[in-house]
Design a protein around this motif. Sequence first.
Motif, PDB file in Angstrom:
ATOM      1  N   ASN A   1       0.892  -1.159   0.000  1.00  0.00           N
ATOM      2  CA  ASN A   1       0.000   0.000   0.000  1.00  0.00           C
ATOM      3  C   ASN A   1       0.931   1.209   0.000  1.00  0.00           C
ATOM      4  OD1 ASN A   1      -1.618   2.209   0.601  1.00  0.00           O
ATOM      5  ND2 ASN A   1      -2.824   1.147   2.144  1.00  0.00           N
ATOM      6  N   VAL A   2       0.970   1.942  -1.097  1.00  0.00           N
ATOM      7  CA  VAL A   2       1.939   3.042  -1.225  1.00  0.00           C
ATOM      8  C   VAL A   2       1.767   4.065  -0.104  1.00  0.00           C
ATOM      9  CG1 VAL A   2       2.802   4.868  -2.737  1.00  0.00           C
ATOM     10  CG2 VAL A   2       2.073   2.690  -3.722  1.00  0.00           C
TER      11      VAL A   2
ATOM     12  N   GLU B   1       6.720  11.927  -5.481  1.00  0.00           N
ATOM     13  CA  GLU B   1       6.763  10.800  -6.429  1.00  0.00           C
ATOM     14  C   GLU B   1       5.908   9.644  -5.930  1.00  0.00           C
ATOM     15  OE1 GLU B   1      10.510   9.652  -8.330  1.00  0.00           O
ATOM     16  OE2 GLU B   1      11.463  11.280  -7.209  1.00  0.00           O
ATOM     17  N   LEU B   2       5.917   9.417  -4.620  1.00  0.00           N
ATOM     18  CA  LEU B   2       5.094   8.343  -4.063  1.00  0.00           C
ATOM     19  C   LEU B   2       3.605   8.658  -4.192  1.00  0.00           C
ATOM     20  CD1 LEU B   2       7.022   7.277  -0.813  1.00  0.00           C
ATOM     21  CD2 LEU B   2       7.127   6.279  -3.107  1.00  0.00           C
ATOM     22  N   GLU B   3       3.235   9.912  -4.040  1.00  0.00           N
ATOM     23  CA  GLU B   3       1.832  10.309  -4.237  1.00  0.00           C
ATOM     24  C   GLU B   3       1.405  10.020  -5.672  1.00  0.00           C
ATOM     25  OE1 GLU B   3      -0.378  11.306  -2.160  1.00  0.00           O
ATOM     26  OE2 GLU B   3       0.686  12.002  -0.367  1.00  0.00           O
ATOM     27  N   GLN B   4       2.261  10.339  -6.615  1.00  0.00           N
ATOM     28  CA  GLN B   4       1.959  10.057  -8.031  1.00  0.00           C
ATOM     29  C   GLN B   4       1.856   8.556  -8.277  1.00  0.00           C
ATOM     30  OE1 GLN B   4       5.081  12.012 -10.231  1.00  0.00           O
ATOM     31  NE2 GLN B   4       4.418  14.058  -9.640  1.00  0.00           N
ATOM     32  N   LEU B   5       2.729   7.798  -7.623  1.00  0.00           N
ATOM     33  CA  LEU B   5       2.705   6.339  -7.770  1.00  0.00           C
ATOM     34  C   LEU B   5       1.397   5.772  -7.247  1.00  0.00           C
ATOM     35  CD1 LEU B   5       4.264   3.701  -8.436  1.00  0.00           C
ATOM     36  CD2 LEU B   5       5.093   3.732  -6.063  1.00  0.00           C
ATOM     37  N   ASP B   6       0.939   6.254  -6.115  1.00  0.00           N
ATOM     38  CA  ASP B   6      -0.317   5.788  -5.532  1.00  0.00           C
ATOM     39  C   ASP B   6      -1.479   6.000  -6.507  1.00  0.00           C
ATOM     40  OD1 ASP B   6      -1.902   4.803  -3.274  1.00  0.00           O
ATOM     41  OD2 ASP B   6      -2.641   6.857  -3.113  1.00  0.00           O
TER      42      ASP B   6
ATOM     43  N   TYR C   1      -1.217   6.298  -9.775  1.00  0.00           N
ATOM     44  CA  TYR C   1      -0.992   5.442 -10.946  1.00  0.00           C
ATOM     45  C   TYR C   1      -1.483   4.017 -10.695  1.00  0.00           C
ATOM     46  CZ  TYR C   1       1.472   2.918 -14.649  1.00  0.00           C
ATOM     47  OH  TYR C   1       1.781   2.111 -15.719  1.00  0.00           O
ATOM     48  N   VAL C   2      -1.167   3.479  -9.519  1.00  0.00           N
ATOM     49  CA  VAL C   2      -1.589   2.112  -9.195  1.00  0.00           C
ATOM     50  C   VAL C   2      -3.116   2.019  -9.175  1.00  0.00           C
ATOM     51  CG1 VAL C   2      -1.542   0.287  -7.454  1.00  0.00           C
ATOM     52  CG2 VAL C   2       0.516   1.638  -7.893  1.00  0.00           C
ATOM     53  N   SER C   3      -3.763   2.991  -8.576  1.00  0.00           N
ATOM     54  CA  SER C   3      -5.233   3.001  -8.519  1.00  0.00           C
ATOM     55  C   SER C   3      -5.837   2.997  -9.916  1.00  0.00           C
ATOM     56  CB  SER C   3      -5.726   4.225  -7.742  1.00  0.00           C
ATOM     57  OG  SER C   3      -5.330   4.168  -6.396  1.00  0.00           O
ATOM     58  N   GLU C   4      -5.291   3.815 -10.794  1.00  0.00           N
ATOM     59  CA  GLU C   4      -5.816   3.909 -12.156  1.00  0.00           C
ATOM     60  C   GLU C   4      -5.610   2.624 -12.940  1.00  0.00           C
ATOM     61  OE1 GLU C   4      -5.093   8.753 -12.738  1.00  0.00           O
ATOM     62  OE2 GLU C   4      -3.702   7.306 -13.617  1.00  0.00           O
ATOM     63  N   GLN C   5      -4.447   2.002 -12.776  1.00  0.00           N
ATOM     64  CA  GLN C   5      -4.161   0.771 -13.518  1.00  0.00           C
ATOM     65  C   GLN C   5      -5.068  -0.377 -13.078  1.00  0.00           C
ATOM     66  OE1 GLN C   5      -2.588   1.985 -16.232  1.00  0.00           O
ATOM     67  NE2 GLN C   5      -1.379   0.111 -16.211  1.00  0.00           N
ATOM     68  N   ILE C   6      -5.270  -0.529 -11.789  1.00  0.00           N
ATOM     69  CA  ILE C   6      -6.129  -1.610 -11.301  1.00  0.00           C
ATOM     70  C   ILE C   6      -7.581  -1.347 -11.693  1.00  0.00           C
ATOM     71  CG2 ILE C   6      -6.995  -2.805  -9.261  1.00  0.00           C
ATOM     72  CD1 ILE C   6      -4.079  -3.466 -10.062  1.00  0.00           C
ATOM     73  N   ALA C   7      -7.992  -0.088 -11.669  1.00  0.00           N
ATOM     74  CA  ALA C   7      -9.361   0.260 -12.063  1.00  0.00           C
ATOM     75  C   ALA C   7      -9.618  -0.034 -13.531  1.00  0.00           C
ATOM     76  CB  ALA C   7      -9.623   1.737 -11.771  1.00  0.00           C
ATOM     77  N   SER C   8      -8.558  -0.117 -14.331  1.00  0.00           N
ATOM     78  CA  SER C   8      -8.720  -0.390 -15.764  1.00  0.00           C
ATOM     79  C   SER C   8      -8.987  -1.871 -16.050  1.00  0.00           C
ATOM     80  CB  SER C   8      -7.463   0.053 -16.527  1.00  0.00           C
ATOM     81  OG  SER C   8      -6.356  -0.801 -16.254  1.00  0.00           O
TER      82      SER C   8
ATOM     83  N   ASP D   1      -6.387  -4.639  -0.509  1.00  0.00           N
ATOM     84  CA  ASP D   1      -7.265  -3.787   0.293  1.00  0.00           C
ATOM     85  C   ASP D   1      -7.246  -2.348  -0.219  1.00  0.00           C
ATOM     86  OD1 ASP D   1      -7.814  -5.981   1.839  1.00  0.00           O
ATOM     87  OD2 ASP D   1      -6.551  -5.367   3.532  1.00  0.00           O
ATOM     88  N   ALA D   2      -6.058  -1.865  -0.580  1.00  0.00           N
ATOM     89  CA  ALA D   2      -5.908  -0.457  -0.955  1.00  0.00           C
ATOM     90  C   ALA D   2      -6.445  -0.146  -2.344  1.00  0.00           C
ATOM     91  CB  ALA D   2      -4.437  -0.051  -0.869  1.00  0.00           C
ATOM     92  N   TYR D   3      -6.331  -1.115  -3.267  1.00  0.00           N
ATOM     93  CA  TYR D   3      -6.621  -0.796  -4.669  1.00  0.00           C
ATOM     94  C   TYR D   3      -7.772  -1.598  -5.267  1.00  0.00           C
ATOM     95  CZ  TYR D   3      -2.182   1.451  -3.866  1.00  0.00           C
ATOM     96  OH  TYR D   3      -1.182   2.238  -3.328  1.00  0.00           O
ATOM     97  N   GLY D   4      -8.468  -2.355  -4.415  1.00  0.00           N
ATOM     98  CA  GLY D   4      -9.697  -2.984  -4.880  1.00  0.00           C
ATOM     99  C   GLY D   4      -9.508  -4.191  -5.773  1.00  0.00           C
ATOM    100  N   ILE D   5      -8.642  -5.115  -5.361  1.00  0.00           N
ATOM    101  CA  ILE D   5      -8.460  -6.348  -6.120  1.00  0.00           C
ATOM    102  C   ILE D   5      -8.397  -7.506  -5.131  1.00  0.00           C
ATOM    103  CG2 ILE D   5      -5.934  -6.018  -6.157  1.00  0.00           C
ATOM    104  CD1 ILE D   5      -5.926  -7.462  -8.886  1.00  0.00           C
ATOM    105  N   GLN D   6      -9.095  -8.595  -5.450  1.00  0.00           N
ATOM    106  CA  GLN D   6      -9.100  -9.757  -4.568  1.00  0.00           C
ATOM    107  C   GLN D   6      -7.753 -10.464  -4.663  1.00  0.00           C
ATOM    108  OE1 GLN D   6     -12.273 -12.531  -5.291  1.00  0.00           O
ATOM    109  NE2 GLN D   6     -11.523 -14.028  -3.804  1.00  0.00           N
ATOM    110  N   VAL D   7      -7.205 -10.837  -3.533  1.00  0.00           N
ATOM    111  CA  VAL D   7      -5.885 -11.464  -3.490  1.00  0.00           C
ATOM    112  C   VAL D   7      -5.967 -12.825  -2.830  1.00  0.00           C
ATOM    113  CG1 VAL D   7      -3.554 -11.281  -2.536  1.00  0.00           C
ATOM    114  CG2 VAL D   7      -4.686  -9.233  -3.427  1.00  0.00           C
ATOM    115  N   MET D   8      -5.298 -13.804  -3.447  1.00  0.00           N
ATOM    116  CA  MET D   8      -5.236 -15.146  -2.883  1.00  0.00           C
ATOM    117  C   MET D   8      -3.803 -15.652  -2.984  1.00  0.00           C
ATOM    118  SD  MET D   8      -8.693 -17.022  -4.200  1.00  0.00           S
ATOM    119  CE  MET D   8      -8.495 -18.281  -2.949  1.00  0.00           C
ATOM    120  N   GLY D   9      -3.331 -16.291  -1.911  1.00  0.00           N
ATOM    121  CA  GLY D   9      -1.993 -16.859  -1.907  1.00  0.00           C
ATOM    122  C   GLY D   9      -2.016 -18.298  -1.467  1.00  0.00           C
TER     123      GLY D   9
END
Length: 317
Positions: free
Chosen positions: A147-148, A183-188, A190-197, A217-225
Motif C-alpha cells: 500500500n503506497v 513521487e510516491l503520491e503520483q505512484l499511488d 498510478y496504481v489506482s488507475e491501472q487496477i481500475a482499468s 485492500d488499498a486498490y480494490g483487487i481480490q488477493v489469494m496466496g
Amino acid sequence: MRHKVKAPFRRWMYVVLFLTASVLVLSGCADSKETTGAEGEGKLKITTTTGMIADVAANIGGAYVDVTGLMGSGVDPHLYKATQGDIRKLDDADIIFFNGLHLEGKMTEMFDKMAEKKTVVAVSEQLPESALRTDGSGVHDPHIWFNVRNWISAAEVIRDTLMEQDPEHADAYRTQAEAYLAELEQLDTYVSEQIASIPEADRVLVTAHDAFGYFGDAYGIQVMGLQGISTASEYGSKDVANLRDYLVDNKIKAVFVESSVPKKSIEAVIEGAAKLGHEVKIGGELFSDALGPSGTEEGTYIGMVRHNVDTIAAALK
C-alpha cells in the motif's frame, strides 16, 4: 665486546627517530583522511534489511548518507539468516532501519540488543493499528510496502530519523523527502488507475504466498496466496487442491510467480487445474519481498511497484 654509543650521539639518534616517526604518523593520517573522504567522510552510515528500505533511505539521504542493504535481489526476508559480514555492517552503522512486524524473523532479537547502543528504527512504527492487517491468529502482515500510502509513512519515519540524527543537514533531508514523497503520491494514483482499468470480474490476483494483502485492500483487487503471509509457513496438498478448485470454479486464467519464492508451489496448482481441463497461464513474475536486480527499474521501490501493477494489469485485462 659491545660498542657503547656515546651519550650525545645517542640523544641525537633519539631525536632523529622521533622526527622520522612523527613524519610517518602525519603521513599516515593524511592518507587515512584522504581515503575516508573518498569513501564518504562525515556521512551517516546506514544499514537496512530490505532493498525497499535502502532505496528510500538513499533517496532521502542523498549525498549525506552511505546506505548498505543486507538483502539483495531475490532474497526472502522471512527465511533470512544474518551472516558474520551482516553483523559487522550492523555494528558499523550509525543508524539501522528495518521493516518490523516480524518480517525479519529472529533478527528482531538482535535489533533489540543493538538498540541499547545505537539508533535502531522500525520503519513501520508510525502506522496505526487500524492500518495493519492480521492473519487468523492475530499476527500482523509485514508487507506494508504494497500500500503506497503505508510506504509514505515509512519514508516519513526515515526522514525524521535522519533529521534528528544529523541536524546539520536537516534542511536537505526535508527537501529531498518532499521531492520523493511527491513521487510516491503520483505512484499511488498510478496504481489506482491501472487496477481500475481491469474489468471488475477479473480483478483476482493469485500468487505463491499472501504478500499482496495490503495491495488488494488499498486498490480494490481480490488477493489469494497458496501460502500464508510468511513463506516460513508450510503448504500442503489440501492448500494446493483448494486453490486449484478455486481457479477452475471461477475460470481464473492467470496466476503469478514471485521473484523471491520458488516457482514449484504455484506450478503444482497450474498442473492440478490442467488435469481438470482448465488452462491457467503464468501472467508474469512479480517482485514481492525483494527488489529486482540493482541498476534496473525494478531495482527501485517505485520501479518495482510500477512493474508489478503493469504486469498484473496486462495479464488480467
